[in-house]
Design a protein around this motif. Structure first.
Motif, short mmCIF file in Angstrom:
data_model
loop_
_atom_site.label_atom_id
_atom_site.label_comp_id
_atom_site.label_asym_id
_atom_site.label_seq_id
_atom_site.Cartn_x
_atom_site.Cartn_y
_atom_site.Cartn_z
N MET A 8 0.92 -1.40 -0.05
CA MET A 8 -0.35 -0.26 0.11
C MET A 8 0.71 0.97 -0.06
SD MET A 8 -2.91 -0.83 -0.92
CE MET A 8 -4.34 -1.51 -0.29
N VAL A 9 1.92 1.25 0.44
CA VAL A 9 3.16 2.10 0.72
C VAL A 9 3.67 3.07 -0.30
CG1 VAL A 9 5.17 3.56 1.20
CG2 VAL A 9 3.13 2.02 3.33
N GLN A 60 -4.32 -0.33 8.26
CA GLN A 60 -5.48 0.42 7.73
C GLN A 60 -5.45 1.57 8.03
OE1 GLN A 60 -7.35 -0.81 4.99
NE2 GLN A 60 -8.24 1.41 4.82
N LEU A 61 -5.14 2.37 9.15
CA LEU A 61 -5.14 3.29 9.44
C LEU A 61 -4.13 4.29 8.97
CD1 LEU A 61 -5.64 3.05 13.44
CD2 LEU A 61 -7.07 4.78 11.51
N GLN A 62 -2.85 3.55 8.69
CA GLN A 62 -1.81 4.19 8.03
C GLN A 62 -1.59 4.19 6.54
OE1 GLN A 62 1.71 4.91 9.73
NE2 GLN A 62 1.38 6.02 7.93
N TYR A 63 -2.27 3.13 5.90
CA TYR A 63 -2.83 3.42 4.48
C TYR A 63 -3.85 4.52 4.52
CZ TYR A 63 -5.45 3.02 -0.26
OH TYR A 63 -6.26 3.58 -1.38
N GLU A 64 -4.46 5.15 5.34
CA GLU A 64 -5.53 6.36 5.20
C GLU A 64 -4.85 7.28 5.64
OE1 GLU A 64 -9.30 5.06 7.64
OE2 GLU A 64 -9.98 3.40 6.44
N TYR A 78 -12.42 8.63 -0.88
CA TYR A 78 -12.54 6.72 0.11
C TYR A 78 -13.13 6.60 1.41
CZ TYR A 78 -9.46 2.86 1.87
OH TYR A 78 -9.83 1.75 2.83
N LEU A 79 -13.14 7.74 2.02
CA LEU A 79 -13.84 7.31 3.45
C LEU A 79 -14.98 7.77 3.08
CD1 LEU A 79 -11.36 8.94 6.07
CD2 LEU A 79 -12.19 7.30 5.50
#
Length: 141
Positions: A8-9, A60-64, A78-79
């Motif tokens: 993801m990063v 997931q929090l890091q991706y967001e 996205y959100l």
């Protein structure tokens, strides 16, 4: 978990390099679809233990967070879509749904996000969720 986060990063980094710093074109349909897929995966995710569950939600929090830094437009698309998916799922979720406390915290966040940013769209939907779902305890908004 590590590989998913790394992917993801890298994905977000590649997208960031493909667009200019001043003007980012966001493929709204991509982020809408990604949000639906992620919400479905999160709703069906079963952690082996507490540590795995915490790692999963931290990823997931890091991706967001990375997405928000890359493009606030992509982040809000996205959100919004993810929040809608969570709200729809909450209507169907009853005592038979088995979710951990971390899932519940995130579900409430996503539903609150939708209610806050899209009050006209969500007012009827949130009322319906409140009436039909005791598991998410959305009355505590």
């Amino acid at each position: 978990m590590y590989y998913k986060t790394l992917f993801m990063v890298l994905f977000v980094s590649v997208l960031a390099f493909q667009t200019s710093a001043q003007e980012k074109e966001v493929d709204v349909s991509f982020f809408k679809e990604k949000a639906k897929i992620d919400a479905h995966y999160e709703q069906s995710f079963i952690a082996l233990n507490e540590e795995d569950e915490i790692d999963f939600w931290n990823d997931q929090l890091q991706y967001e967070s990375d997405l928000k830094q890359w493009s606030s437009t992509a982040y809000h698309v996205y959100l919004k879509e993810k929040s809608y998916a969570y709200s729809e799922y909450a209507k169907k979720c009853d005592k038979n749904c088995k979710h951990g406390k971390h899932y519940m915290q995130h579900a409430i966040f996503y539903i609150k996000y939708y209610e806050y940013y899209y009050p006209r769209e969500s007012s009827a939907m949130i009322s319906e969720v409140r009436m039909g779902t005791s598991e998410l305890e959305v009355e505590n908004f």
